[in-house]
Design an enzyme around this catalytic site. Structure first.
Site, mmCIF file in Angstrom:
data_model
loop_
_atom_site.group_PDB
_atom_site.id
_atom_site.type_symbol
_atom_site.label_atom_id
_atom_site.label_comp_id
_atom_site.label_asym_id
_atom_site.label_seq_id
_atom_site.Cartn_x
_atom_site.Cartn_y
_atom_site.Cartn_z
ATOM 1 N N SER A 7 0.872 -1.292 0.137
ATOM 2 C CA SER A 7 0.037 -0.344 0.052
ATOM 3 C C SER A 7 0.166 1.650 -0.085
ATOM 4 O O SER A 7 1.741 1.478 0.712
ATOM 5 C CB SER A 7 -0.894 0.197 1.550
ATOM 6 O OG SER A 7 -1.269 1.160 1.248
ATOM 7 N N HIS A 32 -1.796 -1.284 -4.406
ATOM 8 C CA HIS A 32 -2.249 -0.666 -3.119
ATOM 9 C C HIS A 32 -2.207 0.773 -3.085
ATOM 10 O O HIS A 32 -2.061 1.164 -2.898
ATOM 11 C CB HIS A 32 -2.748 -2.029 -2.551
ATOM 12 C CG HIS A 32 -3.760 -1.610 -1.457
ATOM 13 N ND1 HIS A 32 -4.701 -2.300 -2.182
ATOM 14 C CD2 HIS A 32 -4.110 -0.363 -0.089
ATOM 15 C CE1 HIS A 32 -5.266 -1.979 -0.616
ATOM 16 N NE2 HIS A 32 -5.449 -1.185 0.203
ATOM 17 N N ASP A 34 -4.748 4.216 -1.826
ATOM 18 C CA ASP A 34 -6.188 4.105 -0.977
ATOM 19 C C ASP A 34 -6.622 5.159 -1.356
ATOM 20 O O ASP A 34 -5.467 6.085 -1.731
ATOM 21 C CB ASP A 34 -5.559 4.133 0.543
ATOM 22 C CG ASP A 34 -4.887 2.547 1.135
ATOM 23 O OD1 ASP A 34 -6.073 1.496 0.909
ATOM 24 O OD2 ASP A 34 -3.865 2.245 1.414
ATOM 25 N N MET A 36 -9.439 8.056 0.114
ATOM 26 C CA MET A 36 -10.060 8.565 0.988
ATOM 27 C C MET A 36 -11.167 9.510 0.816
ATOM 28 O O MET A 36 -10.462 10.588 0.081
ATOM 29 C CB MET A 36 -9.511 8.732 2.586
ATOM 30 C CG MET A 36 -8.425 6.721 3.082
ATOM 31 S SD MET A 36 -8.064 7.129 4.506
ATOM 32 C CE MET A 36 -7.647 5.105 4.276
ATOM 33 N N HIS A 65 -8.121 1.040 -3.438
ATOM 34 C CA HIS A 65 -9.290 1.370 -3.110
ATOM 35 C C HIS A 65 -10.527 2.564 -2.850
ATOM 36 O O HIS A 65 -9.160 3.006 -2.312
ATOM 37 C CB HIS A 65 -8.117 0.105 -1.472
ATOM 38 C CG HIS A 65 -9.465 0.033 -0.210
ATOM 39 N ND1 HIS A 65 -8.717 -0.236 1.058
ATOM 40 C CD2 HIS A 65 -10.550 -0.125 -0.518
ATOM 41 C CE1 HIS A 65 -9.486 -0.646 1.652
ATOM 42 N NE2 HIS A 65 -10.960 -0.632 1.129
ATOM 43 N N MET A 67 -12.310 4.467 -0.766
ATOM 44 C CA MET A 67 -13.115 4.387 0.726
ATOM 45 C C MET A 67 -13.866 6.007 0.730
ATOM 46 O O MET A 67 -13.306 6.541 1.414
ATOM 47 C CB MET A 67 -11.578 4.622 1.843
ATOM 48 C CG MET A 67 -10.832 2.772 2.151
ATOM 49 S SD MET A 67 -9.990 2.829 2.954
ATOM 50 C CE MET A 67 -8.925 3.036 1.401
ATOM 51 N N MET A 136 -11.407 -6.442 5.805
ATOM 52 C CA MET A 136 -10.313 -5.194 6.279
ATOM 53 C C MET A 136 -10.148 -5.593 7.605
ATOM 54 O O MET A 136 -11.003 -6.337 8.268
ATOM 55 C CB MET A 136 -11.330 -3.529 6.538
ATOM 56 C CG MET A 136 -11.287 -3.361 5.133
ATOM 57 S SD MET A 136 -10.240 -2.340 4.297
ATOM 58 C CE MET A 136 -9.162 -1.262 5.743
ATOM 59 N N ASP A 174 -6.648 -6.440 4.877
ATOM 60 C CA ASP A 174 -5.946 -4.809 4.422
ATOM 61 C C ASP A 174 -6.183 -4.924 6.256
ATOM 62 O O ASP A 174 -7.151 -4.421 6.726
ATOM 63 C CB ASP A 174 -6.675 -4.133 3.361
ATOM 64 C CG ASP A 174 -6.078 -3.115 3.028
ATOM 65 O OD1 ASP A 174 -5.330 -2.656 4.133
ATOM 66 O OD2 ASP A 174 -6.430 -1.713 2.443
HETATM 67 C C1 DX5 Z 1 -6.097 1.745 5.733
HETATM 68 C C2 DX5 Z 1 -5.797 1.659 4.556
HETATM 69 C C3 DX5 Z 1 -4.699 0.259 3.946
HETATM 70 C C4 DX5 Z 1 -3.602 0.649 4.920
HETATM 71 C C5 DX5 Z 1 -2.834 -0.267 5.318
HETATM 72 O O1 DX5 Z 1 -7.734 2.004 5.731
HETATM 73 O O2 DX5 Z 1 -7.075 0.717 3.399
HETATM 74 O O3 DX5 Z 1 -4.246 -0.553 2.808
HETATM 75 O O4 DX5 Z 1 -2.125 1.675 3.962
HETATM 76 O O5 DX5 Z 1 -2.018 -0.098 5.996
HETATM 77 P P1 DX5 Z 1 -1.117 -0.718 7.455
HETATM 78 O O6 DX5 Z 1 -0.510 -2.091 6.606
HETATM 79 O O7 DX5 Z 1 0.103 -0.229 7.550
HETATM 80 O O8 DX5 Z 1 -2.143 -0.987 8.345
HETATM 81 ZN ZN ZN Z 2 -6.489 -0.297 1.554
#
Ligand code: DX5
Ligand code: ZN
Length: 218
Positions: A7, A32, A34, A36, A65, A67, A136, A174
């Site tokens: 990620s 990956h 993220d 948000m 991903h 969110m 998750m 994840d």
């Molecule tokens: C959290 C994200 C993850 C995050 C994971 O909401 O969806 O992808 O980057 O990070 P680590 O591996 O540090 O928990």
């Molecule tokens: Zn993620």
């Protein structure tokens, strides 16, 4: 084959290209990303232009991903920007089936993400049309959180349903996954392993070590 999906949330945002090269050279399978929106989760990260810029320098597929609230509004643009894998949260979308249909018609591999407290049962009827389910293993929103042990049982249950129904659906996990606990999720049945802080404390060495472990599971 198990896939490693580092990620980029824990990467150096001022020099993503350099970090991406390190991941690629050491065996990362997919990236990956993220996304948000500050509504579905408290944090705000990257959007469509950044995904597009990353797709231009990346040699490996992008796994976006989402969110965000109302993901169907943005799905097409993220796929156009270069997402090969795309997932949205069941908690953020009222019309799961319609949105899945849309993503599939655009040619992406599509997944639905579940928060730790959301039961896998909500996906039972659409499982045959899903390419993957993202479970998750922390509450979404931030990197560097602690792995929630109870989510392991969800991975096991889902793996059993997939086997019973003879489906090809992959399970992505994840959150909070590091070298010292990745075998737990692999044993539970995970196929795609996301790791952010667990990779970026030493991207070169950790990518290699993760891949070494993943190789012994299939
Ligand atoms: C959290 C994200 C993850 C995050 C994971 O909401 O969806 O992808 O980057 O990070 P680590 O591996 O540090 O928990
Ligand atoms: Zn993620």
């Amino acid at each position: 084959m198990k896939l490693l999906a580092p990620s980029l949330l824990s990467a150096n945002f001022a020099n993503l290209e350099k970090d991406i090269k390190i991941l690629e050279e050491n065996g990362a399978d997919i990236l990956h990303l993220d996304v948000m929106d500050g509504h579905f989760v408290p944090n705000i990260t990257i959007g469509i232009p950044v995904v597009e810029a990353i797709s231009k320098v990346s040699q490996i597929p992008l796994d976006v991903h989402l969110m965000i609230e109302e993901p169907s509004r943005y799905l097409k643009e993220f796929i156009k920007a270069g997402a090969s894998y795309i997932s949205f949260h069941v908690e953020a979308e009222k019309h799961i089936h319609r949105t899945l249909d849309l993503a599939k018609s655009l040619g992406a591999k599509v997944g639905v993400a579940l928060n730790p407290a959301t039961p896998i049962l909500v996906l039972e009827d659409v499982l045959p049309i899903l390419d993957f389910v993202l479970i998750m293993t922390v509450n979404p929103g931030f990197g560097g959180q602690r792995f929630l042990e109870f989510t392991l049982e969800k991975v096991r249950k889902l793996k059993n349903i997939i086997k019973e129904k003879s489906l090809n659906t992959l399970i992505e996990v994840d959150g909070g996954i590091k070298l010292d606990n990745v075998e737990k999720v692999l044993k539970a049945g995970a196929d795609i392993i996301v790791s952010g802080s667990g990779i970026f404390s030493n991207p070169k060495e950790n990518t290699k070590k993760f891949k070494q472990i993943l190789k012994s599971y299939f």
